[in-house]
Design a protein around this motif. Sequence first.
Motif: not given
Length: 226
Positions: A31-33, A58-64
Amino acid sequence: MARDTIPIWNRNQADEDAMGAAHAPIWRRMIDLGAPSDLRQSTVLDYGCNQGGFLRLLYDRHPFRSAVGIDIARESVARAELLKGHRPIEYKVGDQATALGQTFDLAFSHEVIYLLPDPAAHARDIKAALRPGGAYVAAMGCHTDSSLWPRWRALIAESSSIPIYDHSLEDVSKAFTETGFSVSVRPLALDAFMPFTTGSAYFPKVMDQLRYYTSDKVLFRFVRVP
């Protein structure tokens, strides 16, 4: 051609259930990269989602906006549906991204390509499911260029419910290039402490583990050429 479905990927249910926690540091690095910081308007595909942990993280870090995870393991997909909570994710049984009937801005997979018989067919399937300019980020450490692969191939074959295949990094790169992707690659270069287990069948030596996570395991980024 779609493959037959299976109950779970790992023949041992306890090992299947433990994969999410074991893979979390790798997913965070992916996810970072590989994920833009703002996904609020994006649609995402997770190819080979297992129990769904990657898309939840992924959603918890970057909501889509929305996401779909697909996998041929029926019980794993059912588990993913139970665990997704409020998140705008659908989990479906299958192995054909085009069968979902939608296009995505971004796609991910983690250690899936070596389980597929034909990388070129996979490239065509992903291309049809991505919008022009969309990216597919695929993590791959199980390949013939890894010094650990002969050992790992035998170990994985003992636990996998499906066949495994011998693909080189060149095989995968060529398949996606010829299908109409721009291809880039980098080491995963994991930036986290990973527990070392003395006597591990997968990592007999500390250097085996360090080498694997710093050079053998790579991230491909395939971008569909407009």
